[in-house]
Design an enzyme around this catalytic site. Structure first.
Site, mmCIF file in Angstrom:
data_model
loop_
_atom_site.group_PDB
_atom_site.id
_atom_site.type_symbol
_atom_site.label_atom_id
_atom_site.label_comp_id
_atom_site.label_asym_id
_atom_site.label_seq_id
_atom_site.Cartn_x
_atom_site.Cartn_y
_atom_site.Cartn_z
ATOM 1 C CB CYS A 1 24.364 67.189 15.984
ATOM 2 S SG CYS A 1 24.484 68.694 15.022
ATOM 3 C CG HIS B 1 28.118 64.765 18.299
ATOM 4 N ND1 HIS B 1 28.011 63.974 17.170
ATOM 5 C CD2 HIS B 1 28.101 66.047 17.850
ATOM 6 C CE1 HIS B 1 27.935 64.737 16.095
ATOM 7 N NE2 HIS B 1 27.989 66.000 16.490
ATOM 8 C CG ASN C 1 30.155 65.842 13.087
ATOM 9 O OD1 ASN C 1 29.152 65.162 13.282
ATOM 10 N ND2 ASN C 1 30.261 67.090 13.529
#
Lengths: 307, 307
Positions: B110, B234, B264
């Protein structure tokens, strides 16, 4: 001034050796067809192994234990990974039990190892990494359409690894990396499909673009092929390698070939070749060599470096 | 001395908006459950689109036509690509009709966008690239187990892009990138499987490691959080973001959040946030910001840069 030096190499080929005889019978090809067209006699398939296990074995072939703990960068190039996260580099980190490193996997077609090596060098030059592990691995048997002669007779599985370290020794390094648009989709692979290759167009692209690319590299380095000890091309197919050799007008003995025994292992190709050359004692201190990658993308890249 | 500057940004969210209401009914969750646990109200799914098309749209959102031809490096970070070759970066090159560039895709969990940006900067510093396109894209809806509450309510699809250029202006830049072994496999995805996440363990890792990582970054930069205009984490989950904010003891208003609307998006997360901040006119010349990535690998990374 910081430079880079190859301080160790390793490779791994899986246990299941597939001979031309076996494939020629299966594909109903006449005896000798495969060798004549591709230069390949054997290739290796990873039947039960995972791609990350192949990568780990190439790395374990390379390392002495005391060298492991200092590795601060792991880059793996591949075209056939199913490890979206963690990546293959993370699995290598785990295998080596390295507490902390920068890890990333690179997808850049068959020539991805050139990109991986080039990125690792930039990290060393920037002072961020002192000891980088650069791995190339592919498990092409999983992406081969068994009935497609064009790919089934050529593709193979394998992994190679190079340890790259910072050095203050003078070591020449130049790279020439480029990508061109694959308008006709001559070499493609999706993770849920088999590899598709248009052989004639790949031949034409590979020979033409690679020769152009090497000439740009030599111009940048202000060197000629006379200054180069070995050319280490991606081991794709003997016809492409011979086409490049002949267009470059370079002595055939300067062009390293292991394709007869190893087949085409995509991202494994160049590090496996370098490892074999090291083990055959072909590479001496200060030798200048050129590594050449080409393939899907279309990505083409070459690196001139000093051993 | 060469430095880097963000000269343009773009982003793309797919058309199909999925509300909490819809998911709560489907998953038989009580009303308000999702917002309370994740901070998310809407997320976007790419129903018919391909991941490379999302990436292209983020790039087209960014570019003026006259800027395109000079792009010499395209790096795309992703965790959910099926484009083994050509890569997403190659498809972007084709869309923009750029004749020649270095192209590569990066898999680093990620937080891969941090790696991509860091590599692009090294290419610019080395004088190899003058104008780099750095893209982050993920199509997580394809990897979500629709019945797994932990991931189904959080994950979203999206793409973001940043144009990074060489500048001679003084622009501060520091990065701190690391990977740690994911012993318990708390966040994983294979290309033929769904994303698996152990929520509590991910929370613990994300908050602890990210805070450690940022402190190392600030130490390297010889700065404190007082010098920083915005932190752009993030956008994983509001609880993680709040956990990081509280441990850092930083003013909540300094921490940019768009998770409520966007969800997300893994590698899309940071560039989408930066694009939205630019469009909201939040970022001024010389502002110092910190980007923070964390996730599968386990890869953690932060970048301190000057707008």
């Amino acid at each position: 001034m910081k430079n880079i030096k190859i301080t160790s190499t390793g490779s791994y080929l899986p246990n299941t050796k597939i001979t031309d005889k076996e494939l020629e019978e299966k594909l109903k090809l006449e005896k000798g067809y495969i060798k004549k067209r591709t230069g390949i006699e054997t290739r290796y398939y990873a039947k039960e192994e995972k791609i990350e296990d192949m990568a780990k074995k190439a790395v374990l072939d390379l390392l002495k234990k005391e060298e492991i703990k200092d590795i601060d960068l792991i880059i793996t190039s591949t075209t056939t990974t199913n490890n979206l996260m963690p990546g293959i580099s993370n699995y290598i980190q785990e295998e080596l039990n390295i507490e902390n490193a920068i890890t990333l996997d690179i997808l850049a077609g068959c020539s991805g190892y050139i990109n991986a090596l080039d990125v690792a060098r930039l990290y060393i030059l920037a002072g961020i990494s002192k000891k980088a592990l650069v791995v190339g691995v592919d498990i092409l048997s999983k992406y081969v359409d068994e009935e497609d002669v064009a790919t089934a007779v050529v593709l193979s599985d394998g992994a190679g690894a190079i340890l790259l370290e910072e050095t203050t020794e003078e070591k020449m390094y130049f790279s020439q990396i480029e990508a061109n648009i694959d308008k006709n989709k001559i070499l493609t692979c999706k993770s849920d499909e088999k590899i598709q290759m248009k052989g004639k167009e790949v031949y034409k692209y590979a020979v033409t673009k690679t020769v152009e690319n090497i000439n740009k590299l030599l111009e940048k380095a202000e060197l000629t092929l006379d200054d180069i000890k070995y050319i280490v091309p991606h081991q794709s197919n003997i016809k492409i390698i011979k086409g490049i050799t002949s267009r470059l007008k370079v002595d055939e003995n300067k062009v390293y070939k292991n394709i007869k025994d190893v087949g085409n292992t995509f991202c494994g190709s160049i590090p496996i070749a370098i490892d074999q050359m090291k083990k055959e004692n072909l590479l001496k201190d200060k030798d200048k060599i050129i590594l050449i990658g080409y393939g899907g993308g279309l990505n083409t890249g070459s690196i001139l470096l000093e051993i």
